[in-house]
Scaffold this motif. Sequence first.
Motif, mmCIF file in Angstrom:
data_model
loop_
_atom_site.group_PDB
_atom_site.id
_atom_site.type_symbol
_atom_site.label_atom_id
_atom_site.label_comp_id
_atom_site.label_asym_id
_atom_site.label_seq_id
_atom_site.Cartn_x
_atom_site.Cartn_y
_atom_site.Cartn_z
ATOM 1 N N ASN A 46 0.800 -1.397 -0.054
ATOM 2 C CA ASN A 46 -0.050 0.038 0.042
ATOM 3 C C ASN A 46 1.027 1.224 -0.196
ATOM 4 O OD1 ASN A 46 -2.399 -1.229 0.029
ATOM 5 N ND2 ASN A 46 -2.473 -1.583 2.268
ATOM 6 N N GLY A 47 0.314 2.444 -0.311
ATOM 7 C CA GLY A 47 0.874 3.595 -0.455
ATOM 8 C C GLY A 47 0.940 4.289 -1.892
ATOM 9 N N TYR A 48 1.727 5.374 -1.954
ATOM 10 C CA TYR A 48 1.672 6.048 -3.206
ATOM 11 C C TYR A 48 2.769 5.508 -3.934
ATOM 12 C CZ TYR A 48 -1.145 9.954 -1.746
ATOM 13 O OH TYR A 48 -2.447 10.658 -1.288
ATOM 14 N N ASN A 49 2.604 5.617 -5.400
ATOM 15 C CA ASN A 49 3.425 5.065 -6.401
ATOM 16 C C ASN A 49 3.822 6.112 -7.338
ATOM 17 O OD1 ASN A 49 0.931 4.351 -8.219
ATOM 18 N ND2 ASN A 49 0.701 3.147 -6.070
ATOM 19 N N SER A 50 3.214 5.642 -8.555
ATOM 20 C CA SER A 50 3.485 6.952 -9.685
ATOM 21 C C SER A 50 2.698 8.101 -8.921
ATOM 22 C CB SER A 50 2.575 6.392 -10.827
ATOM 23 O OG SER A 50 2.856 7.462 -11.898
ATOM 24 N N ASP A 51 3.523 9.338 -9.312
ATOM 25 C CA ASP A 51 2.969 10.468 -8.611
ATOM 26 C C ASP A 51 1.566 10.808 -8.693
ATOM 27 O OD1 ASP A 51 5.191 12.834 -8.066
ATOM 28 O OD2 ASP A 51 5.595 10.704 -8.628
ATOM 29 N N ARG A 52 0.844 11.083 -7.733
ATOM 30 C CA ARG A 52 -0.400 11.410 -7.195
ATOM 31 C C ARG A 52 -1.513 9.920 -7.208
ATOM 32 N NH1 ARG A 52 -1.907 13.797 -4.763
ATOM 33 N NH2 ARG A 52 -3.803 14.933 -5.460
ATOM 34 N N TRP A 53 -0.882 8.923 -7.533
ATOM 35 C CA TRP A 53 -1.701 7.551 -7.567
ATOM 36 C C TRP A 53 -1.197 6.943 -6.219
ATOM 37 C CZ3 TRP A 53 -5.933 6.998 -10.778
ATOM 38 C CH2 TRP A 53 -5.810 8.020 -11.822
ATOM 39 N N SER A 54 -2.312 6.337 -5.602
ATOM 40 C CA SER A 54 -1.995 5.308 -4.383
ATOM 41 C C SER A 54 -2.574 4.331 -4.537
ATOM 42 C CB SER A 54 -2.290 6.364 -3.080
ATOM 43 O OG SER A 54 -2.171 5.644 -2.013
ATOM 44 N N GLN A 55 -1.993 3.186 -3.732
ATOM 45 C CA GLN A 55 -3.068 1.830 -3.735
ATOM 46 C C GLN A 55 -3.456 1.847 -2.272
ATOM 47 O OE1 GLN A 55 -1.996 -2.860 -3.275
ATOM 48 N NE2 GLN A 55 -0.440 -1.612 -4.350
ATOM 49 N N VAL A 56 -4.702 1.327 -2.244
ATOM 50 C CA VAL A 56 -5.040 0.791 -0.687
ATOM 51 C C VAL A 56 -5.599 -0.384 -0.948
ATOM 52 C CG1 VAL A 56 -7.137 2.137 -0.856
ATOM 53 C CG2 VAL A 56 -6.420 1.335 1.471
ATOM 54 N N SER A 57 -5.218 -1.708 -0.051
ATOM 55 C CA SER A 57 -5.662 -2.941 -0.439
ATOM 56 C C SER A 57 -5.560 -3.761 0.845
ATOM 57 C CB SER A 57 -5.103 -3.605 -1.503
ATOM 58 O OG SER A 57 -5.585 -5.030 -1.820
ATOM 59 N N ASN A 58 -6.345 -4.445 1.153
ATOM 60 C CA ASN A 58 -6.137 -5.473 2.354
ATOM 61 C C ASN A 58 -5.477 -6.632 1.633
ATOM 62 O OD1 ASN A 58 -8.630 -6.608 0.747
ATOM 63 N ND2 ASN A 58 -9.146 -7.707 2.486
ATOM 64 N N THR A 59 -5.386 -6.658 0.303
ATOM 65 C CA THR A 59 -4.258 -7.738 -0.065
ATOM 66 C C THR A 59 -3.578 -7.055 -1.038
ATOM 67 O OG1 THR A 59 -6.255 -8.191 -1.826
ATOM 68 C CG2 THR A 59 -6.150 -9.851 0.022
ATOM 69 N N PRO A 60 -2.484 -6.464 -0.584
ATOM 70 C CA PRO A 60 -1.914 -5.661 -1.530
ATOM 71 C C PRO A 60 -1.170 -6.157 -2.870
ATOM 72 C CG PRO A 60 -1.161 -5.163 0.767
ATOM 73 C CD PRO A 60 -1.922 -6.374 0.599
ATOM 74 N N PHE A 61 -0.898 -5.508 -3.964
ATOM 75 C CA PHE A 61 -0.502 -6.160 -5.037
ATOM 76 C C PHE A 61 0.827 -5.084 -5.500
ATOM 77 C CE2 PHE A 61 -4.158 -3.517 -5.894
ATOM 78 C CZ PHE A 61 -3.946 -2.265 -6.541
ATOM 79 N N ASP A 62 1.378 -5.623 -6.573
ATOM 80 C CA ASP A 62 2.498 -5.006 -7.067
ATOM 81 C C ASP A 62 2.065 -3.986 -8.174
ATOM 82 O OD1 ASP A 62 3.973 -6.412 -5.501
ATOM 83 O OD2 ASP A 62 4.654 -7.935 -6.702
ATOM 84 N N ILE A 63 2.890 -2.702 -8.136
ATOM 85 C CA ILE A 63 2.731 -2.005 -9.248
ATOM 86 C C ILE A 63 3.775 -1.482 -9.837
ATOM 87 C CG2 ILE A 63 2.292 0.483 -9.687
ATOM 88 C CD1 ILE A 63 0.056 0.138 -7.775
ATOM 89 N N ASN A 64 4.264 -1.495 -11.191
ATOM 90 C CA ASN A 64 5.380 -1.162 -11.915
ATOM 91 C C ASN A 64 5.028 -0.166 -13.017
ATOM 92 O OD1 ASN A 64 6.695 -3.338 -10.736
ATOM 93 N ND2 ASN A 64 5.324 -4.795 -11.747
#
Length: 332
Positions: A46-64
């Motif tokens: 969880n958290g910010y990744n690409s600028d201004r975009w964020s993930q919130v999940s109870n089953t976190p995934f990968d972002i590339n």
Amino acid sequence: SRGTAATSNIGTGANDVPTNATLVNENLLINGDFGVWQRGTSFTGNGYNSDRWSQVSNTPFDINRVAATANDANTLNSRYVLQMTNITSGGVFTDLYQRIEGLQEFLGKTVTLSFRCYAPIASSTINVSAITSIDGTTISSKIADSDITINPSWDDEHSITFTVPEDVGTVAADGSFLQVIFNVDGLTNVYLANVKLEFGSVATTFSKQGSSIGAELALCQRYCWKPDSSSAYYIYGLGRWFNSTAGRVYFRMPATMRTMPVLEVIGALSDFGVESNGVIITPTSIVLNSNIFGKDGGEVTFTVSSGGSTTTPMAFINHNSTLAGLLFTAEL
């Protein structure tokens, strides 16, 4: 102008037929083409990744960050796409979202969210929704909620249109937002590109909010700034000692931030150094001084075990490390 949809930007002659492709509304999202990645290019959790975009999940995934192929780049007019992968199905929520500052300008208005999406498996489904907050804390129920079928192609442009309620209560001067959400539960791998939010009921040609890559970066830096500390002896700035065990270095933000930022120290303290009189000293703490810091910059203080001198200038640097970094954030 901002707050209104384009009606036409072409002529009025007999052969002038307006189409969606000839109209371009402002993109109300920042970094909708995923061109800015100050925090890095690969993320887990969880958290910010690409600028201004964020993930919130109870089953976190990968972002590339994934480079668009030559053919895809022609379709998307974009250098990169965002990949969401290693998604665990059955999650209560598996969301990628962006918060758009300033709910007041959206109240009672119709907006359209458009995007392109690629899933390796045909007839995949993602859910697209929106919520609001009047103060940054109070969260509304969904004001938009739509399932979208995705296929292994970038050719389809998807969109949803919704109206933001006007009667939401008193909107705070700071901290309010409209939030758009992509829920990818049930998928294992999906790619997102060309995300645009605009006023009006028609999806017009994709555009960045900024007029150039540099302008888009400056918009992102209202919410996040990370000095490019990729070199082993990067110099963050010059400063002065308070005494033999404490000093300060001054930072000027490249753009006025939304609020006074929070400082995140990336890496170990041993990855940083205070160079003074030809000697590099390892700091024992690095802290943003909230008494002498504002939206435009201020003072970061550090301590060392010994070796400082009030009469000697110093430089705050990376100490033979490319792992160190300072991240200033003022996200919603």
